[in-house]
Design an enzyme around this catalytic site. Sequence first.
Site, PDB file in Angstrom:
ATOM      1  N   LYS A  37      13.255   0.336  23.264  1.00  0.00           N
ATOM      2  CA  LYS A  37      14.536  -0.212  22.882  1.00  0.00           C
ATOM      3  C   LYS A  37      15.409   0.834  22.208  1.00  0.00           C
ATOM      4  CE  LYS A  37      12.220  -4.511  21.534  1.00  0.00           C
ATOM      5  NZ  LYS A  37      11.940  -5.368  20.366  1.00  0.00           N
ATOM      6  N   GLY A  38      14.786   1.881  21.711  1.00  0.00           N
ATOM      7  CA  GLY A  38      15.437   2.818  20.800  1.00  0.00           C
ATOM      8  C   GLY A  38      16.736   3.439  21.280  1.00  0.00           C
ATOM      9  N   GLU A  93      16.994   9.158  25.962  1.00  0.00           N
ATOM     10  CA  GLU A  93      15.957   8.880  24.955  1.00  0.00           C
ATOM     11  C   GLU A  93      16.540   8.958  23.552  1.00  0.00           C
ATOM     12  OE1 GLU A  93      13.278   7.807  24.018  1.00  0.00           O
ATOM     13  OE2 GLU A  93      11.545   8.358  25.235  1.00  0.00           O
ATOM     14  N   ASP A  94      16.011   8.160  22.647  1.00  0.00           N
ATOM     15  CA  ASP A  94      16.434   8.251  21.259  1.00  0.00           C
ATOM     16  C   ASP A  94      15.884   9.517  20.607  1.00  0.00           C
ATOM     17  OD1 ASP A  94      13.797   7.347  21.386  1.00  0.00           O
ATOM     18  OD2 ASP A  94      14.072   5.663  20.020  1.00  0.00           O
ATOM     19  N   ASP A  97       9.221  13.061  20.192  1.00  0.00           N
ATOM     20  CA  ASP A  97       8.309  13.347  19.093  1.00  0.00           C
ATOM     21  C   ASP A  97       7.163  14.193  19.647  1.00  0.00           C
ATOM     22  OD1 ASP A  97       7.309  13.070  16.476  1.00  0.00           O
ATOM     23  OD2 ASP A  97       6.197  11.275  16.986  1.00  0.00           O
ATOM     24  N   LYS A 125      12.079  16.378  17.662  1.00  0.00           N
ATOM     25  CA  LYS A 125      11.203  16.888  16.593  1.00  0.00           C
ATOM     26  C   LYS A 125      10.257  17.906  17.215  1.00  0.00           C
ATOM     27  CE  LYS A 125      10.497  12.510  14.112  1.00  0.00           C
ATOM     28  NZ  LYS A 125       9.408  11.570  13.766  1.00  0.00           N
ATOM     29  N   PHE A 146       9.977  10.621   9.441  1.00  0.00           N
ATOM     30  CA  PHE A 146      10.203   9.396  10.206  1.00  0.00           C
ATOM     31  C   PHE A 146      11.629   8.947   9.939  1.00  0.00           C
ATOM     32  CE2 PHE A 146       9.909   5.039  11.606  1.00  0.00           C
ATOM     33  CZ  PHE A 146       9.168   5.197  12.769  1.00  0.00           C
ATOM     34  N   VAL A 147      12.404   8.794  10.996  1.00  0.00           N
ATOM     35  CA  VAL A 147      13.815   8.445  10.835  1.00  0.00           C
ATOM     36  C   VAL A 147      14.129   7.080  11.444  1.00  0.00           C
ATOM     37  CG1 VAL A 147      14.619  10.836  10.689  1.00  0.00           C
ATOM     38  CG2 VAL A 147      14.422   9.751  12.934  1.00  0.00           C
ATOM     39  N   ASP A 153      13.897   2.297  14.932  1.00  0.00           N
ATOM     40  CA  ASP A 153      13.392   1.258  14.034  1.00  0.00           C
ATOM     41  C   ASP A 153      12.150   1.684  13.282  1.00  0.00           C
ATOM     42  OD1 ASP A 153      11.592   1.229  16.319  1.00  0.00           O
ATOM     43  OD2 ASP A 153      10.809  -0.624  15.459  1.00  0.00           O
ATOM     44  N   ARG A 159      17.526  -0.951  13.160  1.00  0.00           N
ATOM     45  CA  ARG A 159      18.131  -0.432  14.400  1.00  0.00           C
ATOM     46  C   ARG A 159      19.655  -0.462  14.355  1.00  0.00           C
ATOM     47  NH1 ARG A 159      14.188   0.200  18.441  1.00  0.00           N
ATOM     48  NH2 ARG A 159      12.508  -1.322  18.456  1.00  0.00           N
TER      49      ARG A 159
HETATM   50  P1  IMP Z   1       6.428  10.437  21.714  1.00  0.00           P
HETATM   51  O1  IMP Z   1       5.690   9.982  22.910  1.00  0.00           O
HETATM   52  O2  IMP Z   1       5.501  10.825  20.605  1.00  0.00           O
HETATM   53  O3  IMP Z   1       7.419  11.544  21.999  1.00  0.00           O
HETATM   54  O4  IMP Z   1       7.149   9.178  21.148  1.00  0.00           O
HETATM   55  C1  IMP Z   1       8.477   8.965  21.284  1.00  0.00           C
HETATM   56  C2  IMP Z   1       8.836   7.577  20.813  1.00  0.00           C
HETATM   57  O5  IMP Z   1       8.254   7.258  19.547  1.00  0.00           O
HETATM   58  C3  IMP Z   1      10.324   7.527  20.614  1.00  0.00           C
HETATM   59  O6  IMP Z   1      10.995   7.195  21.807  1.00  0.00           O
HETATM   60  C4  IMP Z   1      10.461   6.507  19.515  1.00  0.00           C
HETATM   61  O7  IMP Z   1      10.520   5.222  20.083  1.00  0.00           O
HETATM   62  C5  IMP Z   1       9.198   6.653  18.696  1.00  0.00           C
HETATM   63  N1  IMP Z   1       9.447   7.533  17.531  1.00  0.00           N
HETATM   64  C6  IMP Z   1       9.036   8.802  17.354  1.00  0.00           C
HETATM   65  N2  IMP Z   1       9.446   9.309  16.176  1.00  0.00           N
HETATM   66  C7  IMP Z   1      10.171   8.330  15.591  1.00  0.00           C
HETATM   67  C8  IMP Z   1      10.896   8.237  14.340  1.00  0.00           C
HETATM   68  O8  IMP Z   1      10.978   9.176  13.519  1.00  0.00           O
HETATM   69  N3  IMP Z   1      11.510   7.059  14.101  1.00  0.00           N
HETATM   70  C9  IMP Z   1      11.480   6.000  14.954  1.00  0.00           C
HETATM   71  N4  IMP Z   1      10.833   6.040  16.130  1.00  0.00           N
HETATM   72  C10 IMP Z   1      10.181   7.191  16.446  1.00  0.00           C
HETATM   73 MG    MG Z   2      11.851   5.477  22.425  1.00  0.00          MG
END
Ligand code: IMP
Ligand code: MG
Length: 172
Positions: A37-38, A93-94, A97, A125, A146-147, A153, A159
């Site tokens: 949803k982000g 993408e939001d 990570d 990140k 964590f943001v 969210d 959100r």
């Molecule tokens: P990844 O697979 O570890 O890159 O995860 C990415 C997803 O984790 C993002 O699309 C977010 O939905 C969630 N996420 C990662 N870091 C944060 C954060 O700091 N705040 C909120 N959601 C996050």
């Molecule tokens: Mg996401």
Amino acid sequence: MKLLLSEKEIQRKVGALARKISRDFSGREVLLIGVLKGAFIFMADLARKMTTPVKMDFIRLASYGSETQSSGKVKITKDLETPLRGKDVLVVEDIIDTGITLQHLLQRLQTRRPRSLRVVALLDKPGRRKVDLQADYVGFQVENHFVVGYGLDCAEEYRNLRGIYVLGKNSE
Ligand code: IMP
Ligand code: MG
């Protein structure tokens, strides 16, 4: 909760991203794919600032496996309704990570034979990356905090905040 990026800073950056993307895709129709949803707020702002014709679709993913595993499994829980074959596709993408979610998603989408496949992420990140992956367009690089806000969210909260905030003090 500490303010990291103000509404004004975010809007300025989204405008710059939209201009760059519109220039790169000039004259072509872009299919924006929002990762739910982000990304929904970022995508709404980005799409309205773009000058190329856009179409939009959404996908939702769920990851399984613990945070500490180097490759969690990613499953599509709400798929696209649009065929990708021959299209210029931009995944919205939001935040990136570890990069695991996006890597799985891109592999899945590539099998549908788009004409091109790129990624825009509002936040990145790089310090947390577990797979070798980079977005084509990035808004802001952030520390390993964590943001929340602007679509992001914590347990479905925050959100709707217009800015982006660092949650807690020891979220390293
Ligand atoms: P990844 O697979 O570890 O890159 O995860 C990415 C997803 O984790 C993002 O699309 C977010 O939905 C969630 N996420 C990662 N870091 C944060 C954060 O700091 N705040 C909120 N959601 C996050
Ligand atoms: Mg996401």
